[in-house]
Motif scaffolding. Structure first.
Motif, PDB file in Angstrom:
ATOM      1  N   UNK A   1       0.840  -1.192   0.000  1.00 32.88           N
ATOM      2  CA  UNK A   1       0.000   0.000   0.000  1.00 32.88           C
ATOM      3  C   UNK A   1       0.870   1.235   0.000  1.00 32.88           C
ATOM      4  N   UNK A   2       0.242   2.373   0.207  1.00 34.69           N
ATOM      5  CA  UNK A   2       0.947   3.642   0.234  1.00 34.69           C
ATOM      6  C   UNK A   2       1.756   3.720   1.531  1.00 34.69           C
ATOM      7  N   UNK A   3       3.076   3.806   1.419  1.00 37.65           N
ATOM      8  CA  UNK A   3       3.947   3.865   2.591  1.00 37.65           C
ATOM      9  C   UNK A   3       4.432   5.292   2.768  1.00 37.65           C
ATOM     10  N   UNK A   4       4.062   5.879   3.910  1.00 39.92           N
ATOM     11  CA  UNK A   4       4.546   7.236   4.167  1.00 39.92           C
ATOM     12  C   UNK A   4       5.999   7.180   4.605  1.00 39.92           C
ATOM     13  N   UNK A   5       6.784   8.177   4.207  1.00 41.84           N
ATOM     14  CA  UNK A   5       8.134   8.309   4.738  1.00 41.84           C
ATOM     15  C   UNK A   5       8.017   8.650   6.208  1.00 41.84           C
ATOM     16  N   UNK A   6       9.196   8.798   6.872  1.00 41.53           N
ATOM     17  CA  UNK A   6       9.141   9.150   8.294  1.00 41.53           C
ATOM     18  C   UNK A   6       8.244  10.362   8.455  1.00 41.53           C
ATOM     19  N   UNK A   7       7.130  10.204   9.174  1.00 42.10           N
ATOM     20  CA  UNK A   7       6.133  11.283   9.204  1.00 42.10           C
ATOM     21  C   UNK A   7       6.633  12.517   9.946  1.00 42.10           C
ATOM     22  N   UNK A   8       6.166  13.643   9.488  1.00 44.05           N
ATOM     23  CA  UNK A   8       6.492  14.909  10.167  1.00 44.05           C
ATOM     24  C   UNK A   8       5.450  15.187  11.230  1.00 44.05           C
TER      25      UNK A   8
END
Length: 665
Positions: free
Chosen positions: A15-22
């Motif tokens: 699925x859609x993998x977010x980078x390290x979230x802000x």
């Protein structure tokens, strides 16, 4: 363990993998979608990579300054569930209302938080935190799936219920059944393992009922916390359960017993209720750990004890080892797998915090209405206090009778129709201790205080029933009514039938013609049949054929059954049959007698060797249709006005007479 982590990182790859979230603090919370139903069709996928920092919240009692990340959602319903997967003791969660800097914690847990009383449209904050000192270390980076959805979990009613309240939860569909001697084990100060549950918004098979657990009730709501255990220090073994377990070859120690027991008096002849057994032993521990439960029913008048918690169609007590599916642990074979229901381990929308459970099963037993019974329902952990198990009992199905049950009807041995002065016996099921009063047309029948009454008159009958059991002592609970009608049918008179003997030596009587003419004179809805014996006519069996052949000559008697087919009332009659050698001529006075044409349409002519002095004509009901005085050896009679059918001519010559059958066409 490898299987678990391959699943976790598989989720990251599909699925859609977010980078390290802000979203390291509350102000940077990422908005996530909400599922309107209990599914997790729409989710947020993210990762802990070790760069997060703690962001303490004054009202937080869970995170203990672990590294956290923040999310938010807008409520679409008043209740919902927030779930994170996989957590496996490594990811915790807290949910807050309010704005950053003034948050109020609504709940916290590892894996799932169930929320209620939300305001639709209001925004709520979610803090996920990584538990570095988890007893089961999950290395970083650690992927996760976050889901907000309608609350699929069962709801545990946190009200304080008395033992009587809990028993009445099961008996909500019964009344005045004399419940007493209620004993609950498992509920002590700070520990509650017997209580009330509701299905909530989820798909649990029972809407509401009683739950008994080998752990704390607060840990019952789903989803599954993998190896969740919550021992009951104040509750130990149970002798009855231990004996049942020993009979199955399991002799180890039992722990954490929860039970409810009470005496009752059933009002119907069968006790039944639906239940579901669930346990965290399913899966990895299902081969050996026989967490057990029982429903022990004792007839206090006979002493007979029966365990109702058995595999359907057997006497085998239900436990983790007697209902299991090898699909969830290949180390042991399946046993009664058709009764295994759900395996919840990797289902973040599971309604209960149990790894697996059976399908709904019905416990049932034949009982004697009015007898006093004792039932004990109990569950316990086997060998250790780890891995909770629970029984869910559906209150909607628990049935030991009401006076509105189909069992309580007035039964009449003779139906509701009295025929020709007959009588019928009215009765209702007898329950010991109940009192009865029969009434006729609204007035009490003197001395009629049993469960039976003989009725020999038409009218309205009723019986009032009173209970001796609390809370209905001396109160009229129910009144049944039964209406009886009566009917008197008068027998019809059929004239004798005369038929000549044929050359074969037999005589044929046309009963169909007699039947047709008889029915023409009767109201609609009546029938008439002919029988060789009175017994056959009474029983209504072996009717004679349309043409009845007899060996002649002789006089015969057949029996008629005239019946109102709508009411079933009937009357028995007789008709004489004469089989003659002389075609109806029975002496020398009428030796030359003739009747022609026969059958006839307009007129018949009668001739005789001696003078014909009188002629009478009858239908087959014995009703006179014509009478004529004559003084001739030849007489012509008009018959045009007669209805089609069979008639009897009675011809006189002085004091002598002769009966002749005549057919009008």
């Amino acid at each position: 363990m490898k299987k678990f982590y391959s699943l976790a990182f598989g989720l990251l790859g599909c699925g859609l993998i977010a980078a390290q979230p802000a979203n390291d603090d509350c102000s940077g919370a990422i908005s996530i979608p909400v599922n309107a139903d209990s599914s997790c069709t729409v989710t947020y996928q993210g990762v802990f990579d070790g760069t997060e920092t703690p962001n303490p919240v004054a009202d937080d009692v869970c995170s203990a300054n672990h590294n956290d990340i923040w999310f938010e959602f807008a409520a679409v319903a008043e209740t919902c569930q927030v779930s994170v997967d996989p957590y496996y003791y490594a990811i915790g969660m807290a949910v807050f209302s309010g704005e950053c800097g003034g948050l109020t914690q609504l709940g916290c847990n590892a894996g799932t938080v169930n929320l209620s009383g939300l305001t639709i449209g209001e925004t709520y904050k979610i803090m996920l935190y990584y538990i570095e000192d988890s007893p089961i270390v999950s290395p970083l980076p650690l992927g996760f799936t976050l889901c907000v959805h309608a609350n699929n979990s069962v709801v545990i009613d946190d009200m304080s219920f008395t033992d009587t309240d809990l028993a009445n939860t099961l008996l909500m569909n019964s009344e005045c059944i004399g419940i007493s001697n209620i004993v609950v084990q498992g509920n002590t100060a700070g520990e509650q393992s017997v209580g009330v549950f509701y299905a909530g918004e989820g798909n649990f098979p029972f809407e509401a009922g009683l739950v008994m657990s080998t752990g704390l009730l607060q840990n019952i709501p789903g989803p599954t916390n993998y190896f969740f255990s919550s021992p009951l220090p104040s509750s130990g073994s149970d002798a009855d359960l231990a004996a049942l377990n020993a009979a199955q070859g399991s002799t180890g120690q039992l722990y954490d017993t929860s039970s409810i027991a009470f005496d009752f008096v059933p009002l119907i002849p069968q006790l039944s209720f639906d239940f579901l057994f669930a346990s965290n032993e399913y899966g990895i521990f299902q081969c050996y750990y026989a967490d057990i439960f029982a429903f022990l029913l004792t007839d206090l008048e006979t002493g007979e004890v029966t365990n109702l918690a058995v595999v359907p169609g057997t006497t085998t007590p239900i436990s983790v080892t007697t209902i299991r599916d090898t699909a969830y642990n290949s180390a042991c074979t399946s046993v009664n797998a058709e009764y295994f229901g759900e395996y919840y381990l990797e289902n973040i929308t599971a309604p209960i915090n149990m790894r697996g459970g059976t399908v709904p099963i019905t416990a049932q037993a034949n009982v004697v209405p009015g007898h006093q019974y004792h039932i004990k329902m109990a569950i316990a952990d086997y060998l250790d206090q780890a891995m909770d198990s629970a029984i869910f009992l559906s209150s909607a199905s628990f049935d030991i009778g009401t006076l509105q049950s189909e069992f309580y009807n007035i039964i009449s041995s003779g139906g509701n129709q009295l025929c020709n002065g007959s009588s019928t016996m009215l009765s209702i099921p007898y329950v010991e201790g109940f009192t009865y009063q029969w009434n006729y047309n609204g007035e009490p029948v003197e001395g009629a205080t049993g469960n039976m009454l003989s009725a020999d008159q038409a009218g309205e009958y009723s019986v009032d029933i009173s209970s001796p059991y609390s809370p209905c002592v001396g109160v009229q609970l129910f009144s049944l009514e039964f209406v009886i009608t009566d009917e008197n049918i008068q027998a019809i008179t059929l004239p004798p039938l005369t038929t000549p003997v044929t050359t074969t030596g037999t005589a044929d009587f046309d009963l169909a013609a007699v039947q047709a003419q008889a029915l023409a004179a009767l109201p609609l809805g009546f029938s008439i049949s002919f029988f060789a014996t009175a017994a056959d006519a009474q029983a209504g069996v072996n009717p004679l054929p349309a043409t009845y052949t007899v060996p002649g000559p002789a006089e015969y008697t057949v029996y008629t059954r005239l019946q109102n087919d709508a009411t079933g009332c009937y009357v028995i009659g007789e008709v004489a049959l004469y089989a003659t050698i002389t075609s109806g001529v029975n002496n020398n006075t009428f030796a030359a007698f003739s009747c022609y044409p026969n059958p006839a349409t307009d007129a018949i002519t009668l001739t005789n060797g001696t003078t014909i002095t009188q002629v009478e004509l009858y239908n087959l009901l014995g009703q006179k249709q014509l009478s004529q005085q004559t003084d001739a050896t030849t007489v012509t009679l008009p018959v045009t006005a007669l209805a089609k059918g069979v008639y009897l001519l009675k011809v006189y010559s002085g004091s002598e007479s002769q009966a002749v059958r005549f057919i009008k066409e």
